[in-house]
Design an enzyme around this catalytic site. Structure first.
Site, PDB file in Angstrom:
ATOM      1  CG  ASP A 140     -41.612 -52.339  -1.639  1.00 17.56           C
ATOM      2  OD1 ASP A 140     -40.859 -52.698  -0.700  1.00 17.56           O
ATOM      3  OD2 ASP A 140     -41.270 -51.519  -2.519  1.00 17.56           O
ATOM      4  CG  ASP A 196     -37.672 -48.105   1.268  1.00 12.50           C
ATOM      5  OD1 ASP A 196     -37.827 -46.957   1.698  1.00 12.50           O
ATOM      6  OD2 ASP A 196     -37.319 -49.071   1.982  1.00 12.50           O
TER       7      ASP A 196
HETATM    8  C1  XBP Z   1     -35.643 -51.147   0.034  1.00 12.95           C
HETATM    9  C2  XBP Z   1     -34.279 -51.342   0.492  1.00 12.95           C
HETATM   10  C3  XBP Z   1     -33.852 -50.744   1.750  1.00 12.95           C
HETATM   11  C4  XBP Z   1     -33.706 -49.252   1.718  1.00 12.95           C
HETATM   12  C5  XBP Z   1     -32.886 -48.807   2.903  1.00 12.95           C
HETATM   13  O1  XBP Z   1     -36.011 -52.233  -0.837  1.00 12.95           O
HETATM   14  O2  XBP Z   1     -33.500 -52.024  -0.143  1.00 12.95           O
HETATM   15  O3  XBP Z   1     -32.610 -51.291   2.059  1.00 12.95           O
HETATM   16  O4  XBP Z   1     -33.022 -48.852   0.548  1.00 12.95           O
HETATM   17  O5  XBP Z   1     -33.423 -49.238   4.111  1.00 12.95           O
HETATM   18  P1  XBP Z   1     -37.523 -52.729  -0.967  1.00 12.95           P
HETATM   19  P2  XBP Z   1     -32.496 -49.773   5.307  1.00 12.95           P
HETATM   20  O6  XBP Z   1     -38.329 -51.545  -1.408  1.00 12.95           O
HETATM   21  O7  XBP Z   1     -37.464 -53.764  -2.048  1.00 12.95           O
HETATM   22  O8  XBP Z   1     -37.961 -53.301   0.334  1.00 12.95           O
HETATM   23  O9  XBP Z   1     -31.254 -48.945   5.297  1.00 12.95           O
HETATM   24  O10 XBP Z   1     -33.322 -49.594   6.543  1.00 12.95           O
HETATM   25  O11 XBP Z   1     -32.192 -51.214   5.000  1.00 12.95           O
HETATM   26 MG    MG Z   2     -39.296 -51.161  -3.176  1.00 10.29          MG
END
Ligand code: XBP
Ligand code: MG
Length: 242
Positions: free
Chosen positions: A9, A11
């Site tokens: 993953d 973020d």
């Molecule tokens: C990450 C997200 C993303 C980021 C923002 O979740 O939910 O939406 O917060 O990115 P995960 P964008 O780690 O579960 O993938 O604004 O580009 O969507």
């Molecule tokens: Mg995440």
């Protein structure tokens, strides 16, 4: 089953991007657009229940600004806001504001040296991923990842398993030959629903979440080397009962 690939993953896992990265970028986009929305740290923690930036803005507007969604151009406004947010986020990445989490660079190095295949499964925008990899790991780093599944390539974002199925299909590997590395309950649900054994390292926002079903939960990935990861995958409890 032998471990063949690590699926990361982004973020919260590769880097703690949300509080000082995405949140700041959303607020900058709102301000630039003359919109009164402001996402403080606790509110953003609640909004993280919804993955995907466009989906998160819509969710917020449903609760806090219904007239915004009644506008005939609401969808277009959300897309425009999201493009601005991405621009601000990329600038933060380029400015070096968002470091990798401890242990991540070493784990990636060890996995590459051991010949493991690498992939990404994330809900964030593809450019955010490639810029993070390039800015933090070097100009060639994007090429180290054989498959990068990101953003809108699937219709349903995490906790739906779609992005993991998308990645597995391109890796041409069974789920059990992979290990997912995630930071949140939404990410864990997505990976488990695709049948992938999952290691959790909670990000700051996800600290209190429910990680039932994870192979292990480690706050600090720096304490986890590749041999430990491989062993964990091998003694995966559900496999022992097969
Ligand atoms: C990450 C997200 C993303 C980021 C923002 O979740 O939910 O939406 O917060 O990115 P995960 P964008 O780690 O579960 O993938 O604004 O580009 O969507
Ligand atoms: Mg995440």
């Amino acid at each position: 089953m032998k471990l063949e690939a690590l699926i990361f993953d982004v973020d919260g896992t590769l880097a703690d991007t949300e509080r000082d990265g995405h949140r700041v970028a959303f607020n900058a986009a709102f301000e630039e657009a003359g919109l009164a929305w402001r996402w403080d740290v606790p509110l953003y923690g609640e909004l993280l229940a919804v993955t995907g930036g466009k989906e998160r803005m819509r969710h917020y507007a449903e609760r806090h600004d219904p007239p915004f969604l009644a506008r005939p151009d609401a969808d277009e406004c959300i897309r425009t806001l999201h493009a601005a947010k991405t621009r601000h986020y990329l600038a933060l990445l380029e400015a070096g504001q968002i470091p990798l989490r401890p242990g991540i660079a070493r784990l990636i190095d060890e996995a590459r040296a051991a010949g493991l295949r690498l992939a990404i499964a994330t809900t964030t925008t593809p450019e955010n991923v490639t810029t993070l990899l390039r800015a933090r790991l070097g100009p060639d780093a994007t090429g180290w990842f054989e498959v990068i599944g990101a953003g809108d390539v699937v219709p349903r974002k995490k906790p739906a398993p779609d992005i993991y199925f998308w990645v597995l299909e391109r890796l041409r590997l069974p789920a059990r030959a992979c290990l997912a590395i995630e930071d949140s309950a939404n990410g864990l649900k997505a990976a488990l629903a695709a049948g992938i054994p999952t290691l959790i390292s909670p990000c700051a926002y996800a600290a209190g979440e429910n990680f039932t079903g994870a192979l292990a939960v480690r706050t600090d990935l720096a304490s986890m080397d590749l041999p430990t990861v491989k062993l964990m995958h091998q003694i995966n409890k559900s496999e022992c009962y097969l």
